[in-house]
Design a protein around this motif. Structure first.
Motif, PDB file in Angstrom:
ATOM      1  N   LEU A  98      50.011  75.669 -22.171  1.00 38.30           N
ATOM      2  CA  LEU A  98      49.546  75.024 -21.582  1.00 38.30           C
ATOM      3  C   LEU A  98      48.210  75.336 -21.558  1.00 38.30           C
ATOM      4  CD1 LEU A  98      51.244  76.246 -17.461  1.00 38.30           C
ATOM      5  CD2 LEU A  98      51.771  73.597 -18.997  1.00 38.30           C
ATOM      6  N   GLU A  99      47.211  74.021 -20.360  1.00 37.40           N
ATOM      7  CA  GLU A  99      45.813  74.308 -20.454  1.00 37.40           C
ATOM      8  C   GLU A  99      45.706  73.920 -19.134  1.00 37.40           C
ATOM      9  OE1 GLU A  99      43.582  70.902 -21.973  1.00 37.40           O
ATOM     10  OE2 GLU A  99      44.976  69.685 -21.992  1.00 37.40           O
ATOM     11  N   MET A 100      44.129  74.135 -19.393  1.00 35.46           N
ATOM     12  CA  MET A 100      43.130  73.971 -18.349  1.00 35.46           C
ATOM     13  C   MET A 100      42.378  73.039 -18.670  1.00 35.46           C
ATOM     14  SD  MET A 100      41.224  76.288 -15.567  1.00 35.46           S
ATOM     15  CE  MET A 100      42.471  77.023 -14.988  1.00 35.46           C
ATOM     16  N   GLN A 101      42.281  71.606 -18.171  1.00 37.19           N
ATOM     17  CA  GLN A 101      41.085  70.781 -17.781  1.00 37.19           C
ATOM     18  C   GLN A 101      40.430  70.477 -16.724  1.00 37.19           C
ATOM     19  OE1 GLN A 101      43.436  66.522 -18.532  1.00 37.19           O
ATOM     20  NE2 GLN A 101      44.520  67.596 -20.191  1.00 37.19           N
ATOM     21  N   ILE A 102      39.324  70.520 -17.321  1.00 40.05           N
ATOM     22  CA  ILE A 102      37.991  71.030 -16.347  1.00 40.05           C
ATOM     23  C   ILE A 102      37.860  69.411 -16.749  1.00 40.05           C
ATOM     24  CG2 ILE A 102      35.746  71.781 -15.731  1.00 40.05           C
ATOM     25  CD1 ILE A 102      38.035  73.997 -15.579  1.00 40.05           C
ATOM     26  N   ARG A 103      37.417  68.693 -14.827  1.00 38.86           N
ATOM     27  CA  ARG A 103      37.116  67.633 -14.892  1.00 38.86           C
ATOM     28  C   ARG A 103      35.803  67.522 -13.758  1.00 38.86           C
ATOM     29  NH1 ARG A 103      42.639  64.069 -14.506  1.00 38.86           N
ATOM     30  NH2 ARG A 103      43.717  64.584 -16.905  1.00 38.86           N
ATOM     31  N   PRO A 104      35.521  66.143 -13.476  1.00 37.27           N
ATOM     32  CA  PRO A 104      34.087  66.192 -12.531  1.00 37.27           C
ATOM     33  C   PRO A 104      34.470  66.014 -11.732  1.00 37.27           C
ATOM     34  CG  PRO A 104      33.878  64.705 -14.309  1.00 37.27           C
ATOM     35  CD  PRO A 104      35.818  65.369 -14.620  1.00 37.27           C
ATOM     36  N   HIS A 132      25.569  61.601  -6.729  1.00 32.52           N
ATOM     37  CA  HIS A 132      24.718  62.086  -7.488  1.00 32.52           C
ATOM     38  C   HIS A 132      24.481  61.907  -8.574  1.00 32.52           C
ATOM     39  CE1 HIS A 132      24.177  63.662  -3.339  1.00 32.52           C
ATOM     40  NE2 HIS A 132      25.291  64.202  -3.407  1.00 32.52           N
ATOM     41  N   GLY A 133      25.554  61.668  -9.815  1.00 36.05           N
ATOM     42  CA  GLY A 133      25.732  61.532 -10.734  1.00 36.05           C
ATOM     43  C   GLY A 133      25.385  62.407 -11.645  1.00 36.05           C
ATOM     44  N   ILE A 134      26.830  63.252 -11.114  1.00 37.24           N
ATOM     45  CA  ILE A 134      26.836  64.723 -11.039  1.00 37.24           C
ATOM     46  C   ILE A 134      27.944  65.275 -12.578  1.00 37.24           C
ATOM     47  CG2 ILE A 134      27.389  67.305 -11.329  1.00 37.24           C
ATOM     48  CD1 ILE A 134      24.149  66.240 -10.509  1.00 37.24           C
ATOM     49  N   SER A 135      28.164  65.459 -13.323  1.00 35.95           N
ATOM     50  CA  SER A 135      29.646  64.915 -14.188  1.00 35.95           C
ATOM     51  C   SER A 135      29.620  66.013 -15.053  1.00 35.95           C
ATOM     52  CB  SER A 135      29.324  63.944 -14.990  1.00 35.95           C
ATOM     53  OG  SER A 135      30.771  63.323 -15.737  1.00 35.95           O
ATOM     54  N   LEU A 136      30.598  66.005 -16.742  1.00 34.11           N
ATOM     55  CA  LEU A 136      30.737  67.262 -17.181  1.00 34.11           C
ATOM     56  C   LEU A 136      30.036  66.116 -18.860  1.00 34.11           C
ATOM     57  CD1 LEU A 136      32.313  68.349 -14.734  1.00 34.11           C
ATOM     58  CD2 LEU A 136      33.316  69.061 -16.693  1.00 34.11           C
ATOM     59  N   PRO A 137      29.213  66.730 -19.150  1.00 39.85           N
ATOM     60  CA  PRO A 137      29.423  66.498 -20.951  1.00 39.85           C
ATOM     61  C   PRO A 137      30.749  66.221 -21.711  1.00 39.85           C
ATOM     62  CG  PRO A 137      27.877  68.170 -20.491  1.00 39.85           C
ATOM     63  CD  PRO A 137      29.054  68.135 -18.813  1.00 39.85           C
ATOM     64  N   ASN A 138      31.418  66.841 -21.675  1.00 34.27           N
ATOM     65  CA  ASN A 138      32.155  66.724 -22.101  1.00 34.27           C
ATOM     66  C   ASN A 138      34.053  66.924 -21.717  1.00 34.27           C
ATOM     67  OD1 ASN A 138      32.231  69.352 -21.055  1.00 34.27           O
ATOM     68  ND2 ASN A 138      33.931  70.397 -22.765  1.00 34.27           N
ATOM     69  N   THR A 139      33.343  66.462 -20.715  1.00 35.55           N
ATOM     70  CA  THR A 139      35.062  66.036 -19.811  1.00 35.55           C
ATOM     71  C   THR A 139      36.038  65.192 -20.953  1.00 35.55           C
ATOM     72  OG1 THR A 139      35.131  64.833 -17.852  1.00 35.55           O
ATOM     73  CG2 THR A 139      34.078  63.617 -19.139  1.00 35.55           C
ATOM     74  N   PRO A 140      37.540  65.707 -20.238  1.00 36.62           N
ATOM     75  CA  PRO A 140      37.712  66.910 -20.161  1.00 36.62           C
ATOM     76  C   PRO A 140      37.303  68.134 -20.581  1.00 36.62           C
ATOM     77  CG  PRO A 140      39.961  66.086 -19.968  1.00 36.62           C
ATOM     78  CD  PRO A 140      38.397  64.920 -20.559  1.00 36.62           C
ATOM     79  N   GLY A 141      36.691  69.088 -19.778  1.00 34.82           N
ATOM     80  CA  GLY A 141      37.103  70.247 -20.828  1.00 34.82           C
ATOM     81  C   GLY A 141      37.967  70.882 -20.748  1.00 34.82           C
ATOM     82  N   THR A 142      38.241  71.764 -22.330  1.00 36.92           N
ATOM     83  CA  THR A 142      39.765  72.206 -22.166  1.00 36.92           C
ATOM     84  C   THR A 142      39.155  73.571 -22.021  1.00 36.92           C
ATOM     85  OG1 THR A 142      40.309  70.390 -23.486  1.00 36.92           O
ATOM     86  CG2 THR A 142      41.447  72.633 -23.277  1.00 36.92           C
ATOM     87  N   ILE A 143      40.464  74.434 -21.159  1.00 35.85           N
ATOM     88  CA  ILE A 143      40.742  75.428 -21.136  1.00 35.85           C
ATOM     89  C   ILE A 143      41.715  75.783 -21.958  1.00 35.85           C
ATOM     90  CG2 ILE A 143      40.739  78.560 -20.196  1.00 35.85           C
ATOM     91  CD1 ILE A 143      37.460  76.555 -20.456  1.00 35.85           C
ATOM     92  N   ASP A 144      41.267  77.065 -22.919  1.00 33.75           N
ATOM     93  CA  ASP A 144      42.691  76.715 -23.809  1.00 33.75           C
ATOM     94  C   ASP A 144      43.523  78.296 -23.180  1.00 33.75           C
ATOM     95  OD1 ASP A 144      42.119  75.082 -26.094  1.00 33.75           O
ATOM     96  OD2 ASP A 144      41.424  76.320 -26.914  1.00 33.75           O
ATOM     97  N   SER A 145      45.250  78.395 -24.228  1.00 32.43           N
ATOM     98  CA  SER A 145      46.033  80.098 -23.432  1.00 32.43           C
ATOM     99  C   SER A 145      45.385  80.218 -23.834  1.00 32.43           C
ATOM    100  CB  SER A 145      46.742  79.605 -23.228  1.00 32.43           C
ATOM    101  OG  SER A 145      47.611  78.875 -24.745  1.00 32.43           O
ATOM    102  N   ASP A 146      44.202  81.056 -25.350  1.00 32.93           N
ATOM    103  CA  ASP A 146      44.170  82.694 -25.746  1.00 32.93           C
ATOM    104  C   ASP A 146      42.853  82.603 -25.000  1.00 32.93           C
ATOM    105  OD1 ASP A 146      43.475  80.676 -27.229  1.00 32.93           O
ATOM    106  OD2 ASP A 146      44.181  81.689 -28.940  1.00 32.93           O
TER     107      ASP A 146
END
Length: 155
Positions: free
Chosen positions: A67-73, A81-95
């Motif tokens: 599995l992975e955890m994707q971080i999204r706006p 407000h125009g708040i976002s993530l510049p690397n969307t989606p960010g990925t958190i790897d299982s390790d």
């Protein structure tokens, strides 16, 4: 079977800040909250237009293998407000076992303040498939062919 994401709070983190949670029964994303260091909890911090900054969550996570955890706006922050993530989606790897931070960018025209406990992003848990890559002498033909960005229509 519902996977379990094991969570460890940083020593400095405020335990009153909720763990990531789904706000409705049909939510795909679990809201992630800012957990700010004690010295800025009262006032928060401000993102100027076009400024990028990592928002601490005070958490470390253990994601099950496969599995992975994707971080999204969050759509409301993006729209209002125009708040976002510049690397969307960010990925958190299982390790990965380091601190969970959320990289935000202010694409809006006005400064925006992040307060302690604010919902700043959402986490999606998704399956991961690792592929093998092999050099080929040729690739199969398709209708699209070599058409790149924008080649299949106006938008």
């Amino acid at each position: 079977m519902t996977p379990t994401i094991r969570v460890l709070r940083e020593d400095w983190a405020d335990p009153a800040i909720a763990l990531p949670s789904y706000e409705t029964a049909g939510a795909a994303g679990a809201d992630i909250r800012a957990n700010l260091p004690e010295d800025i909890r009262a006032e928060g911090f401000t993102l100027a237009p076009m400024e990028r900054r990592i928002v601490p969550t005070g958490l470390r996570v253990e994601i099950p293998e496969g599995l992975e955890m994707q971080i999204r706006p969050r759509s409301g922050l993006a729209l209002k407000h125009g708040i976002s993530l510049p690397n969307t989606p960010g990925t958190i790897d299982s390790d990965y076992r380091g601190p969970l931070g959320v990289l935000l960018i202010n694409l809006g025209a006005d400064a925006f303040t992040i307060h302690h406990g604010d919902r700043v992003a959402q986490a999606i848990i998704a399956p991961v498939v690792q592929a093998q890559f092999a050099v080929a002498d040729a690739l199969g033909d398709t209708t699209r062919g070599e058409g790149g960005f924008g080649s299949t229509g106006r938008c």
